[in-house]
Structure formats: structure tokens, C-alpha cells
Design a protein around this motif. Structure first.
Motif, PDB file in Angstrom:
ATOM      1  N   GLY A 242     -33.366 -15.177  32.711  1.00 30.39           N
ATOM      2  CA  GLY A 242     -34.414 -14.175  32.761  1.00 30.39           C
ATOM      3  C   GLY A 242     -34.496 -13.274  31.551  1.00 30.39           C
ATOM      4  O   GLY A 242     -35.427 -12.476  31.434  1.00 30.39           O
ATOM      5  N   VAL A 243     -33.543 -13.377  30.615  1.00 27.88           N
ATOM      6  CA  VAL A 243     -33.509 -12.441  29.494  1.00 27.88           C
ATOM      7  C   VAL A 243     -34.710 -12.625  28.575  1.00 27.88           C
ATOM      8  O   VAL A 243     -35.109 -13.744  28.245  1.00 27.88           O
ATOM      9  CB  VAL A 243     -32.201 -12.580  28.687  1.00 27.88           C
ATOM     10  N   SER A 244     -35.299 -11.497  28.178  1.00 29.89           N
ATOM     11  CA  SER A 244     -36.376 -11.516  27.184  1.00 29.89           C
ATOM     12  C   SER A 244     -36.151 -10.475  26.088  1.00 29.89           C
ATOM     13  O   SER A 244     -36.661 -10.623  24.989  1.00 29.89           O
ATOM     14  CB  SER A 244     -37.737 -11.257  27.847  1.00 29.89           C
ATOM     15  N   HIS A 245     -35.399  -9.408  26.395  1.00 27.92           N
ATOM     16  CA  HIS A 245     -35.130  -8.325  25.457  1.00 27.92           C
ATOM     17  C   HIS A 245     -33.626  -8.079  25.369  1.00 27.92           C
ATOM     18  O   HIS A 245     -32.895  -8.318  26.337  1.00 27.92           O
ATOM     19  CB  HIS A 245     -35.803  -7.026  25.909  1.00 27.92           C
ATOM     20  N   VAL A 246     -33.184  -7.553  24.230  1.00 24.08           N
ATOM     21  CA  VAL A 246     -31.775  -7.226  24.034  1.00 24.08           C
ATOM     22  C   VAL A 246     -31.682  -5.840  23.409  1.00 24.08           C
ATOM     23  O   VAL A 246     -32.324  -5.566  22.389  1.00 24.08           O
ATOM     24  CB  VAL A 246     -31.070  -8.261  23.135  1.00 24.08           C
ATOM     25  N   LEU A 247     -30.875  -4.946  24.028  1.00 23.56           N
ATOM     26  CA  LEU A 247     -30.606  -3.609  23.509  1.00 23.56           C
ATOM     27  C   LEU A 247     -29.206  -3.595  22.900  1.00 23.56           C
ATOM     28  O   LEU A 247     -28.256  -4.037  23.548  1.00 23.56           O
ATOM     29  CB  LEU A 247     -30.666  -2.574  24.629  1.00 23.56           C
ATOM     30  N   ILE A 248     -29.056  -3.059  21.709  1.00 22.30           N
ATOM     31  CA  ILE A 248     -27.802  -3.206  20.969  1.00 22.30           C
ATOM     32  C   ILE A 248     -27.266  -1.858  20.502  1.00 22.30           C
ATOM     33  O   ILE A 248     -28.013  -1.038  19.961  1.00 22.30           O
ATOM     34  CB  ILE A 248     -28.022  -4.127  19.749  1.00 22.30           C
ATOM     35  N   HIS A 249     -25.976  -1.627  20.716  1.00 24.92           N
ATOM     36  CA  HIS A 249     -25.227  -0.571  20.026  1.00 24.92           C
ATOM     37  C   HIS A 249     -23.878  -1.159  19.665  1.00 24.92           C
ATOM     38  O   HIS A 249     -23.083  -1.526  20.529  1.00 24.92           O
ATOM     39  CB  HIS A 249     -25.029   0.661  20.908  1.00 24.92           C
ATOM     40  N   ILE A 250     -23.603  -1.256  18.384  1.00 27.90           N
ATOM     41  CA  ILE A 250     -22.360  -1.870  17.918  1.00 27.90           C
ATOM     42  C   ILE A 250     -22.055  -1.373  16.509  1.00 27.90           C
ATOM     43  O   ILE A 250     -22.988  -1.087  15.743  1.00 27.90           O
ATOM     44  CB  ILE A 250     -22.446  -3.418  17.931  1.00 27.90           C
TER      45      ILE A 250
END
Length: 383
Positions: A242-250
Motif C-alpha cells: 500500500g505504500v505510496s509516500h515516504v517521510l524521512i528523518h535521518i
């Protein structure tokens, strides 16, 4: 309505045999381990995921039950349901593999708290584990799968084997994966309150939801704690249904952990800003190649953190350069959330505001997580 399996809960896992660990690994022998979770989304049925990814021996499951949580280790006995695996109530998870339960025909909604109880009859060895589970877990001797309450239980601050829940939902349901480090995972927010910033942001959405694949201590470029982010993309993002978006903090651990590991000597392996820019660009390119929307996040403030060797002038310079790049026009992300600005002290923007500081200068509390979630334009998540 056409339906399909969509991720409604995720917990990224760590190898207990890593050479550098922020968390105490452990195993179990003849124990019932009870762990709770909160669903980010609902559906007409569900299935549970268990992992023996880092185990050195096959993992014997002597029984597994699903129930509605009441409080603490308590369950609603009327909801107690044995889980089955290919029709059987016992199973063995091979070394390095994952096990998915048979579907349970149970309509569930976003926000519901469920409890999974595992009976582990043999010596498991050190467990594949999660740094920051949804809530405190419990372990007691023997088989107590259906017990309404686990009396005199050992409390578990880390999660074990339980890596996800999928729900049977409308086939056009789309979700986001929050991907990164402790700022994603929600370290230092209140256990059981679901107050990480991705969870709070998820509750603001009118369509779809967010599942969390953060690992506290995780790095973009180097393993330990957990496999580095670029190595986790296939399993922890692309394989999430179901993934369509990715939020990133790294990036904070890339900058700070080398100092912590070498303290009081100066580190020899701290990456440069160019190294992090190259890695973040590679990550964005990988996500775009898979057809996903990649949303970056500026690196949170951490000056004055209490951990020896983490804060340094050199590291602060790297953070400043990376954030300037993320806030400019040259980055490859579809959008960037200014996580740092949401929680920075206006008078000292390299530090977390006092009311958002979890107490260590490196992490935000519940209020800080809410401030980040409230600062996000939800139209970026057109799920």
C-alpha cells in the motif's frame, strides 16, 4: 468493493548481535510474551507478521493468540482468538525468515489496541527485536496465552518478533511509510500513547495512514544501530503493501554516533556533509525509481545533548550544511518538512525548545512530536 492487504502497523527490527548496541538484547525460554500495538488503519480482516530475521536458530512458536487489549497486560477474554499458521496453531520460523499468520476475520478500525501473545517453549537465543515498541510488553513463565491478566510479569521495554499487521482494506488505499531514526520511531514519547510525530500526523489525515519504520540510533550510511537506511529500503519500504509516500528523518546518528563511540578521542569516521547529501540523493532516487513520493526532513537540533561525544562543532557544521541543502532548490525530494524549525528554540535554533525537550537535548517529548506533526502541510500526503 475490491480489497487487498494493506500495512496497518509496522515495527522495524534490529540484530541483537551487533557490536555496538544502545539497547540490551535478550531471549526467552518457556515464556509467554505479550505485546500490544495500535492500528494506524482498519479493514475487514487482519493478519500478523513475526520475524526471526536475526535469529541463529529456528524460532518455535508454541502458540499465538490475538485479543483486544484492556489495560496493561490485560485482554478482553471474550475476544481471545488463537492465531493459525497454514492452519496449525504452532509453527517454526526459519532462521532469517518471516512468518505471516492466516487471516483473522475481524473487522478493525484505526486506533484500536490489540494484543498479541506468543508462547515460546524453547530457548530462543537472542531475539530479533524492536527498539521502541508501541508500549511496554510483558513476559511470564509457561503457557499463559489466554490469561486475562499476566500476574507478576516481567516488563519488556523492547519489542520482540512482532513486526507488523496487515488489514484487508479497499484496494485503492494508499499509505505512507515513516522511515528513519529515533525522531521517526518516537523515542522518549510516552509509551502506549502513540505520540510519535508520524502517529500524530497520521491522525490528521482524512485518507490513508502512516506506518512507522524508524529505528532509534539508525544511520543513513553505516550499520549499527540496525542496518543502515539505504540497505533497509527494499524490506522496510518497498515491500510494505500500500505504500505510496515516504517521510524521512535521518543523519543525526551519522554525525553524532562516531563521536559517542570514540569518546573521549575524536572520531575518525564521521561523514562529511557531501557524504550525507550523496546518500540522501541516492535514497530519493531509489524511492522515485519505485514510483514513490519522497518527502525529506531537516535534521533536528541537538546542541547541548547529554551524551558524551555526540555534540561537536564539526558535527554541527555538517548538520548546518545538510539542512541548508535540504531547504534550498537543489535537493531531489518531492518536498521537505522543516522538522528542525518546528521544535528549535527561537533564541538558540541549534537547541530544542525547553518545552519540547525530552530531557536529553537530543530528542523531543510528546509536545515536540505534536509540534512537528502540526507543522506538516497534509496536502503533501495526497494518499
Amino acid at each position: 468493493m475490491t480489497t487487498t492487504w494493506i500495512a496497518a502497523h509496522r515495527s522495524a527490527v534490529i540484530n541483537p548481535y551487533e557490536g555496538f548496541g544502545l539497547f540490551e538484547p535478550r531471549g526467552f525460554t518457556d515464556r509467554t510474551v505479550r505485546q500490544s500495538l495500535r492500528l494506524a488503519g482498519g479493514g475487514d480482516a487482519l493478519r500478523i507478521r513475526l520475524s526471526n530475521r536475526y535469529g541463529k536458530e529456528p524460532l518455535r512458536i508454541g502458540g499465538a493468540h490475538l485479543a483486544v487489549r484492556t489495560r496493561g497486560s490485560g485482554i478482553d477474554p471474550g475476544s481471545d482468538t488463537p492465531l493459525r499458521f497454514s492452519g496449525a496453531e504452532t509453527a517454526t520460523v526459519p532462521v532469517g525468515e518471516e512468518l505471516v499468520s492466516d487471516p483473522v476475520e475481524l473487522p478493525v478500525s484505526a486506533g484500536e489496541e490489540l494484543t498479541v501473545s506468543l508462547y515460546l517453549p524453547g530457548d530462543t537465543g537472542l531475539s530479533t527485536y524492536t527498539a521502541v515498541p508501541y508500549d511496554i510488553g510483558y513476559a511470564v513463565p509457561g503457557e499463559r496465552l489466554s490469561a486475562e491478566l499476566l500476574e507478576d510479569a516481567e516488563e519488556l521495554s523492547t519489542g520482540h518478533y512482532l513486526t507488523g499487521v496487515d488489514v484487508l482494506a479497499a484496494a485503492d488505499t494508499r499509505i505512507a511509510v515513516a522511515f528513519g531514526d529515533s525522531w521517526i520511531e518516537g523515542a522518549f514519547t510516552t509509551p502506549g500513547a502513540d505520540n510519535s510525530f508520524p502517529a500524530r500526523l497520521s491522525r490528521r489525515l482524512t485518507r490513508g495512514w502512516i506506518v512507522n519504520q524508524g529505528i532509534s540510533g539508525n544511520r543513513l550510511l553505516s550499520d549499527e544501530v540496525g542496518e543502515h537506511l539505504l540497505a533497509r529500503v527494499d524490506r522496510d519500504v518497498l515491500a510494505v503493501p500500500g505504500v505510496s509516500h515516504v517521510l524521512i528523518h535521518i543523519g543525526l546518528n551519522d554525525i553524532g554516533l562516531p563521536g559517542a563511540r570514540s569518546y573521549p578521542e575524536p572520531p575518525t569516521d564521521r561523514p562529511s556533509a557531501d557524504d550525507l547529501v550523496t546518500g540522501l540523493t541516492a535514497l530519493a532516487d531509489r524511492l522515485h525509481a519505485a514510483g514513490l513520493v519522497a518527502i525529506g526532513g531537516t535534521l533536528g537540533p541537538y546542541e547541548g545533548c547529554v551524551y558524551d561525544g555526540v555534540d561537536s562543532p564539526e558535527g554541527q557544521a555538517v548538520r548546518r550544511e545538510v539542512n541548508a541543502w535540504l531547504l534550498g532548490d537543489a535537493h531531489p525530494f518531492d518536498a521537505v518538512i522543516d522538522i528542525a524549525a518546528a521544535v528549535a528554540d527561537p533564541e538558540q535554533p541549534t537547541r530544542i525548545r525547553a518545552e519540547f525537550n525530552a530531557g536529553d537535548g537530543l530528542h523531543v517529548n510528546d509536545a515536540g512530536a505534536k509540534a512537528i506533526a502540526d507543522a506538516v502541510d497534509v496536502t503533501l500526503l495526497d494518499l
